[in-house]
Each structure stands twice: as structure tokens, then as C-alpha cells.
Design a protein around this motif. Structure first.
Motif, short mmCIF file in Angstrom:
data_model
loop_
_atom_site.label_atom_id
_atom_site.label_comp_id
_atom_site.label_asym_id
_atom_site.label_seq_id
_atom_site.Cartn_x
_atom_site.Cartn_y
_atom_site.Cartn_z
N MET A 3 -2.15 5.88 14.44
CA MET A 3 -3.29 5.15 13.90
C MET A 3 -4.67 5.72 14.18
O MET A 3 -4.87 6.17 15.21
CB MET A 3 -3.13 3.60 14.67
N ASP A 4 -5.19 5.79 13.07
CA ASP A 4 -6.64 6.33 13.36
C ASP A 4 -7.20 5.64 14.13
O ASP A 4 -7.49 4.12 14.29
CB ASP A 4 -7.40 6.20 11.88
N MET A 5 -8.41 6.13 15.04
CA MET A 5 -8.64 5.48 16.27
C MET A 5 -9.92 4.59 15.68
O MET A 5 -10.47 3.51 16.29
CB MET A 5 -9.40 6.52 17.13
N ASN A 6 -10.50 4.71 14.49
CA ASN A 6 -11.52 3.69 14.15
C ASN A 6 -11.02 2.80 13.21
O ASN A 6 -11.52 2.51 12.17
CB ASN A 6 -12.66 4.66 13.42
N THR A 7 -9.98 2.29 13.40
CA THR A 7 -9.13 1.31 12.38
C THR A 7 -9.37 -0.07 12.84
O THR A 7 -9.69 -0.37 14.00
CB THR A 7 -7.87 1.85 12.27
N ASP A 8 -8.89 -1.03 11.95
CA ASP A 8 -8.97 -2.45 12.57
C ASP A 8 -7.67 -2.78 12.62
O ASP A 8 -6.79 -2.99 11.67
CB ASP A 8 -9.63 -3.27 11.09
N ALA A 9 -7.56 -3.32 13.68
CA ALA A 9 -5.97 -3.52 14.23
C ALA A 9 -5.57 -4.94 13.70
O ALA A 9 -4.37 -5.40 13.63
CB ALA A 9 -5.90 -3.65 15.65
N ASN A 10 -6.50 -5.72 12.90
CA ASN A 10 -6.42 -7.23 12.46
C ASN A 10 -6.03 -6.85 11.08
O ASN A 10 -6.26 -8.30 10.55
CB ASN A 10 -7.43 -8.12 12.92
N ALA A 11 -5.67 -6.18 10.58
CA ALA A 11 -5.50 -5.98 9.17
C ALA A 11 -4.19 -7.06 8.67
O ALA A 11 -3.19 -7.31 9.49
CB ALA A 11 -4.69 -4.79 8.67
N ASN A 12 -4.18 -7.55 7.48
CA ASN A 12 -3.30 -8.51 7.26
C ASN A 12 -2.41 -8.01 6.01
O ASN A 12 -2.93 -7.00 5.24
CB ASN A 12 -4.15 -9.62 6.55
N HIS A 13 -1.16 -8.47 5.96
CA HIS A 13 -0.36 -8.11 4.71
C HIS A 13 0.37 -9.34 4.25
O HIS A 13 0.75 -10.42 4.58
CB HIS A 13 0.71 -7.08 5.15
N ASP A 14 0.82 -9.05 2.79
CA ASP A 14 1.37 -10.04 2.22
C ASP A 14 2.30 -9.59 1.01
O ASP A 14 2.03 -8.40 0.45
CB ASP A 14 0.28 -11.10 1.16
N GLN A 15 3.09 -10.27 0.47
CA GLN A 15 3.94 -10.07 -0.62
C GLN A 15 3.58 -10.61 -2.01
O GLN A 15 3.47 -11.80 -1.88
CB GLN A 15 5.44 -10.23 -0.12
N ILE A 16 3.28 -9.86 -3.06
CA ILE A 16 3.00 -10.54 -4.23
C ILE A 16 3.86 -10.63 -5.38
O ILE A 16 4.49 -9.53 -5.15
CB ILE A 16 1.25 -10.19 -4.68
N THR A 17 3.76 -11.09 -6.37
CA THR A 17 4.50 -10.74 -7.56
C THR A 17 3.48 -10.26 -8.80
O THR A 17 2.59 -11.16 -9.16
CB THR A 17 5.22 -11.82 -7.85
N LEU A 18 3.80 -9.12 -9.51
CA LEU A 18 3.01 -8.84 -10.50
C LEU A 18 3.63 -9.09 -11.66
O LEU A 18 4.81 -9.33 -11.90
CB LEU A 18 2.99 -7.08 -10.50
N GLU A 19 2.84 -9.49 -12.58
CA GLU A 19 3.40 -9.91 -14.05
C GLU A 19 3.25 -8.55 -15.04
O GLU A 19 1.97 -8.12 -15.29
CB GLU A 19 2.47 -11.18 -14.64
N THR A 20 4.19 -8.10 -15.28
CA THR A 20 4.23 -6.82 -16.05
C THR A 20 4.92 -6.85 -17.45
O THR A 20 5.70 -8.07 -17.73
CB THR A 20 4.96 -5.61 -15.30
N ALA A 21 4.72 -6.00 -18.30
CA ALA A 21 5.52 -6.17 -19.66
C ALA A 21 6.96 -5.91 -19.50
O ALA A 21 7.72 -6.34 -20.43
CB ALA A 21 4.87 -4.71 -20.73
N ALA A 22 7.38 -5.57 -18.27
CA ALA A 22 8.71 -5.27 -17.70
C ALA A 22 9.25 -6.65 -17.21
O ALA A 22 10.49 -6.58 -16.71
CB ALA A 22 9.05 -4.13 -17.28
N GLY A 23 8.53 -7.57 -17.13
CA GLY A 23 8.87 -8.64 -16.34
C GLY A 23 8.22 -8.69 -14.74
O GLY A 23 7.39 -7.78 -14.39
N PRO A 24 8.58 -9.65 -13.88
CA PRO A 24 7.97 -9.74 -12.76
C PRO A 24 8.40 -8.61 -11.87
O PRO A 24 9.22 -8.40 -12.03
CB PRO A 24 8.45 -11.32 -12.01
N ALA A 25 7.74 -8.12 -10.98
CA ALA A 25 7.63 -6.99 -9.97
C ALA A 25 6.99 -7.37 -8.98
O ALA A 25 5.96 -7.94 -8.86
CB ALA A 25 7.29 -5.54 -10.61
N ALA A 26 7.57 -7.11 -7.65
CA ALA A 26 7.17 -7.39 -6.31
C ALA A 26 6.08 -6.21 -5.91
O ALA A 26 6.39 -5.12 -6.53
CB ALA A 26 8.14 -7.51 -5.37
N ALA A 27 5.29 -6.56 -4.91
CA ALA A 27 4.18 -5.76 -4.62
C ALA A 27 3.81 -6.12 -3.25
O ALA A 27 3.82 -7.22 -2.85
CB ALA A 27 3.14 -5.50 -5.32
N TYR A 28 3.65 -4.90 -2.31
CA TYR A 28 3.24 -5.12 -0.88
C TYR A 28 1.67 -5.01 -0.97
O TYR A 28 1.41 -3.99 -1.42
CB TYR A 28 3.99 -4.45 -0.13
#
Length: 228
Positions: A3-28
Motif C-alpha cells: 500500500m502506498d504510504m500516503n494513502t487513505d486507509a478508510n476507503a469504502n467499497h460497494d457493489q453496483i449494477t450498471l444498466e447497459t445495452a446488453a442488460g444489467p452488469a455488476a461493477a465494484y
């Protein structure tokens, strides 16, 4: 990767759904604790969206970026070359393109500024160059890990950094050197970094080809390059 020493250890993450022409797709999606920052699109290799690429997003968020990784393998993850090669036939180019472009659109909405960086690995690197070619005003930088493309380099406005191992047996170093030459002829600001003893997929910890020393150095260079 360290991990880079100047980083923010409190980063957040989530799973979302993209609406695409090919149908729904997951993304992180991973975001800094402050919730905003410059955007980086992470495009996975042919294995699918596995923990290696989620970790890339987390580390980018910890370094202050909003990172988004679309899943263009519908939740499937291959663990061998044979599995990945077989899975490739189940997903058409148009379907993947729709998901990648929708992910880019979503990241532009979420990030600061009118253009984003892209980090792609192998197949994902080829898609990174596709976006840089077809959406030049919306891609600021491309970091390609062991990825070859035949894009129209004259259409690209983004800065380019590409990482290759000198023992790459899938995309030989001479192909990367030829691509670097074409980039330079087209006037693209491009840099090729070569890692002694490293093979294809050297930056992915889940792979037997993983080279921790080369991966750490490449990641440090990646963050510096994305910061401009």
C-alpha cells in the motif's frame, strides 16, 4: 503490492449494477473516505472480476481515487488458462463493449473532472486502448499491464504507460516495443517499462506468474503516473 504510504486507509467499497445495452452488469466501486476524487476505471483480465482487481480498486481508493471495475464476465471467474479461454467464447465483443462503455459513463458521473484514467490488464488493457481511441476527450491516462492493441494511435490524446515482463510468452516483449514505437510515431506521450524475469500476469497475486517485486514497482509507477 504494498500500500502506498500516503494513502487513505478508510476507503469504502460497494457493489453496483450498471444498466447497459446488453442488460444489467455488476461493477465494484471503491471510493476514498472523503467520497470524491479523480476517477480510474479498472478493466480486468480474461479471468473475470476476481479479488486481484477488486484489490486494485481498493488500493486506488486508498490513494485518493474513485475506482470502478465493471464485471464483463457475468460473475464468472476462471482459474486456469483453459477455463478462461473457453469462457471467452460465451461473451461477444459487442456485449463487452457495452459494459465497458457504460462503466466509463458511470465513472465520469462519479469522479472529479471531465476525463478519467484507466488501468487495464491483458484483455482489459486492450479495452482501455479502445476507450482512449473512441473517447479521446474523456480519457486522461492509460496504464496497460501486459496488453497489446492495434488501436488508431493518432486518435489517442491520453498519456500511456505500459508494463511488460521480458519473459512474457503470451505477448512477447518485441510486440510491446513495436507498439511503443507506433505510439511515439503518432505523437502520443507513452512510456514502456520492462521488468526483468517477469511473465504475463506478473502483477496479479492469484497467479503462479506473480512477481511480487515487479508488481510492487509497477504499482508505484502506476500511482505516480495517474497523479500526473
Amino acid at each position: 503490492m504494498d500500500m502506498d504510504m500516503n494513502t487513505d486507509a478508510n476507503a469504502n467499497h460497494d457493489q453496483i449494477t450498471l444498466e447497459t445495452a446488453a442488460g444489467p452488469a455488476a461493477a465494484y466501486v471503491a471510493t476514498p473516505a472523503g467520497g470524491t476524487g479523480p476517477g480510474v476505471l479498472v478493466l480486468h483480465a480474461w479471468w473475470g472480476l476476481n479479488d486481484d482487481f477488486r484489490r486494485w480498486c481498493d488500493e486506488l481508493a486508498a490513494a485518493g481515487f474513485v475506482a470502478l471495475a465493471p464485471d464483463y464476465r457475468a460473475g464468472r471467474v476462471a482459474r486456469t488458462i483453459e477455463e478462461a479461454d473457453a469462457m471467452r467464447g460465451d461473451f461477444g465483443v459487442e456485449q463487452t463493449q457495452s459494459i465497458v462503455e457504460s462503466a466509463h459513463d458511470e465513472l465520469l458521473r462519479r469522479s472529479e473532472g471531465g476525463a478519467v484514467g484507466i488501468v487495464g490488464a491483458s484483455m482489459g488493457a486492450a479495452w482501455a486502448f479502445h476507450l482512449a481511441e473512441t473517447r479521446p476527450g474523456q480519457v486522461d491516462a492509460v496504464v496497460a499491464y501486459y496488453g497489446i492493441s492495434d488501436a488508431d494511435w493518432s486518435a489517442i490524446e491520453a498519456r500511456v504507460l505500459h508494463h511488460f515482463g521480458d519473459r512474457d510468452q503470451m505477448d512477447p516483449l518485441e510486440d510491446a516495443e513495436a507498439m511503443q514505437s507506433e505510439l511515439e510515431k503518432a505523437g502520443v506521450h507513452a512510456r514502456l517499462e520492462v521488468y526483468a524475469g517477469a511473465d504475463h500476469w506478473f502483477a496479479e497475486p492469484s497467479r503462479t506468474e506473480h512477481d511480487a517485486e515487479a508488481a510492487t514497482l509497477a504499482w508505484s509507477r502506476t500511482l505516480d503516473f495517474l497523479r500526473g
